[in-house]
Design a protein around this motif. Structure first.
Motif, short mmCIF file in Angstrom:
data_model
loop_
_atom_site.label_atom_id
_atom_site.label_comp_id
_atom_site.label_asym_id
_atom_site.label_seq_id
_atom_site.Cartn_x
_atom_site.Cartn_y
_atom_site.Cartn_z
N THR A 92 0.82 -0.96 -0.03
CA THR A 92 0.07 -0.14 0.14
C THR A 92 0.71 1.22 0.04
O THR A 92 0.68 2.39 -0.62
CB THR A 92 -0.93 -0.08 1.08
OG1 THR A 92 -1.57 -1.14 1.29
CG2 THR A 92 -1.74 1.12 1.13
N HIS A 124 2.08 1.57 -3.34
CA HIS A 124 0.74 1.99 -4.25
C HIS A 124 0.44 3.63 -4.24
O HIS A 124 0.40 4.21 -5.16
CB HIS A 124 -0.35 1.20 -3.73
CG HIS A 124 -1.68 1.42 -4.54
ND1 HIS A 124 -2.50 0.45 -5.52
CD2 HIS A 124 -2.64 2.50 -4.61
CE1 HIS A 124 -3.48 1.00 -5.91
NE2 HIS A 124 -3.51 2.25 -5.55
N GLU A 125 0.37 3.85 -2.83
CA GLU A 125 -0.31 5.40 -2.65
C GLU A 125 1.06 6.27 -3.25
O GLU A 125 0.94 7.39 -3.46
CB GLU A 125 -0.33 5.68 -1.39
CG GLU A 125 -1.62 4.93 -0.81
CD GLU A 125 -2.90 4.99 -1.69
OE1 GLU A 125 -2.99 6.30 -2.46
OE2 GLU A 125 -3.64 4.31 -1.83
N HIS A 144 0.88 6.72 -6.94
CA HIS A 144 -0.18 7.92 -7.04
C HIS A 144 0.60 9.36 -6.94
O HIS A 144 0.35 10.12 -7.86
CB HIS A 144 -1.26 7.78 -6.20
CG HIS A 144 -2.23 6.69 -6.59
ND1 HIS A 144 -2.80 6.69 -8.03
CD2 HIS A 144 -2.93 5.69 -5.82
CE1 HIS A 144 -3.56 5.67 -7.85
NE2 HIS A 144 -3.76 4.87 -6.78
N GLY A 176 -1.25 3.64 -9.21
CA GLY A 176 -1.05 3.12 -8.05
C GLY A 176 -0.90 1.46 -8.04
O GLY A 176 0.14 1.01 -7.60
N TYR A 177 -1.68 0.82 -8.80
CA TYR A 177 -1.44 -0.69 -8.95
C TYR A 177 -0.40 -1.19 -9.63
O TYR A 177 0.55 -2.14 -9.21
CB TYR A 177 -2.51 -1.41 -9.56
CG TYR A 177 -3.99 -1.38 -8.71
CD1 TYR A 177 -3.99 -2.58 -7.59
CD2 TYR A 177 -4.90 -0.57 -8.76
CE1 TYR A 177 -4.98 -2.72 -6.63
CE2 TYR A 177 -5.84 -0.56 -7.64
CZ TYR A 177 -6.05 -1.67 -6.68
OH TYR A 177 -6.98 -1.81 -5.88
N PRO A 234 4.02 -1.00 -7.45
CA PRO A 234 4.83 -1.82 -6.41
C PRO A 234 5.77 -2.75 -7.60
O PRO A 234 6.87 -2.93 -7.08
CB PRO A 234 3.85 -2.64 -5.86
CG PRO A 234 2.65 -1.73 -5.62
CD PRO A 234 2.80 -1.08 -6.85
N GLY A 255 3.07 -7.32 -5.81
CA GLY A 255 2.43 -6.33 -6.91
C GLY A 255 1.11 -7.07 -7.81
O GLY A 255 0.47 -6.27 -8.31
N ASP A 298 -9.72 2.08 -8.57
CA ASP A 298 -8.94 2.90 -9.38
C ASP A 298 -9.29 2.53 -10.95
O ASP A 298 -9.31 3.65 -11.88
CB ASP A 298 -7.35 2.60 -9.27
CG ASP A 298 -6.94 2.97 -8.20
OD1 ASP A 298 -7.72 3.63 -7.30
OD2 ASP A 298 -5.77 2.76 -7.62
N PHE A 313 -3.29 -3.62 -15.45
CA PHE A 313 -2.62 -3.74 -14.21
C PHE A 313 -2.02 -5.01 -14.27
O PHE A 313 -0.90 -5.57 -13.66
CB PHE A 313 -3.55 -3.73 -12.94
CG PHE A 313 -4.18 -2.33 -12.92
CD1 PHE A 313 -3.57 -1.15 -13.48
CD2 PHE A 313 -5.59 -2.13 -12.32
CE1 PHE A 313 -4.06 -0.10 -13.10
CE2 PHE A 313 -6.17 -0.87 -12.09
CZ PHE A 313 -5.39 0.33 -12.72
N SER A 357 1.95 -5.97 -13.62
CA SER A 357 2.58 -6.91 -12.71
C SER A 357 3.20 -8.19 -13.09
O SER A 357 4.50 -8.80 -12.49
CB SER A 357 1.58 -7.03 -11.59
OG SER A 357 0.47 -8.04 -12.16
#
Length: 247
Positions: A60, A63-64, A67, A109-110, A113, A190, A210, A229, A233
């Motif tokens: 997280t 992720h944030e 963003h 975001g996604y 990671p 991720g 999202d 996404f 990943s």
């Protein structure tokens, strides 16, 4: 010639010139069994639901942070980031409610990671173990400035403090094991959040993700964004994992 080490095996007592060489220079790659052992540790942190409830906090954060970074890079004003104990998060930025900047910010975001893990794998494959730890610490410090709640500050401080202690005090073998475990964790961790979100969305009909926000911004179905996404990943996992195992 080996760089001088402190009594604790780290770099805390190095002269400035030696410290610079240690951070920017290359370090020997660990043996293959260490790489595989760190992969197993990362799997143990990601796969079991009981451990994932805790370790997901680190995903997280990334992720944030993704963003927030893209919001700044696209000219938006980053208001703040909040991280919650249920491993959710919120990044608030100001700017045009539509347009490329908003789309890129929402989409960042996604993948963040996994892309961080891929970048870390590239550094480790090049022998830049200490540099990868210091860069991670720097990113966490930058993120901390924008966190706006107590739980978020606590999690970022604990995570950043761990990276700082390992990069500052630990010896080369410990640094390598920690760095490889961290990168494996980002690559594996991720993959899971987008899958979890897609399952929850199918079961509960949630439309606040999202992917749904991106669907409203672009008129492309949410499924297209989930595909993006998953592609990022999985490709990052395959590419980064191949680099780590080849070192």
């Amino acid at each position: 010639m080996d760089s001088p080490q402190s009594p604790m095996g780290g770099i805390a007592s190095m002269p400035l010139a030696s410290l610079w060489d240690e951070v920017w220079g290359g370090q020997p790659a660990p043996e293959l069994w260490v790489v595989i052992a760190t992969l197993a540790l990362a799997l143990a942190a990601v796969v079991p639901r009981t451990t994932w409830r805790v370790t997901r906090n680190a995903v997280t954060i990334a992720h944030e942070g993704g963003h927030g970074l893209v919001a700044l890079l696209t000219g938006r004003s980053l208001t703040g980031i909040r991280l919650h104990s249920d491993t959710s998060g919120l990044t608030v930025s100001r700017g045009k409610p539509r347009g490329l900047g908003m789309i890129l910010t929402a989409a960042a975001g996604y993948p963040a990671p996994s892309l961080l893990g891929l970048g870390g794998a590239v550094l480790l494959a090049d022998g830049r173990i200490t540099l990868s730890l210091w860069l991670a610490t720097g990113l966490l410090v930058a993120l901390l400035v924008m966190v706006r709640n107590a739980y978020g500050v606590l999690t970022v401080v604990l995570t950043g403090g761990t990276f700082l202690l390992v990069s500052w005090l630990a010896g080369p073998q410990t640094q390598a094991a920690f760095a490889y475990t961290s990168v494996w964790f980002l690559l594996l961790g991720g993959v899971r959040p987008a899958l979890e979100l897609q399952v929850r969305r199918a079961r509960e009909g949630a439309t606040d993700s999202d992917a749904d926000q991106l669907a409203r911004l672009t008129h492309a179905p949410a499924g297209v964004w989930f595909l993006l996404f998953h592609t990022v990943s999985l490709c990052s996992l395959l590419g980064g994992g191949a680099r780590l195992l080849a070192t």
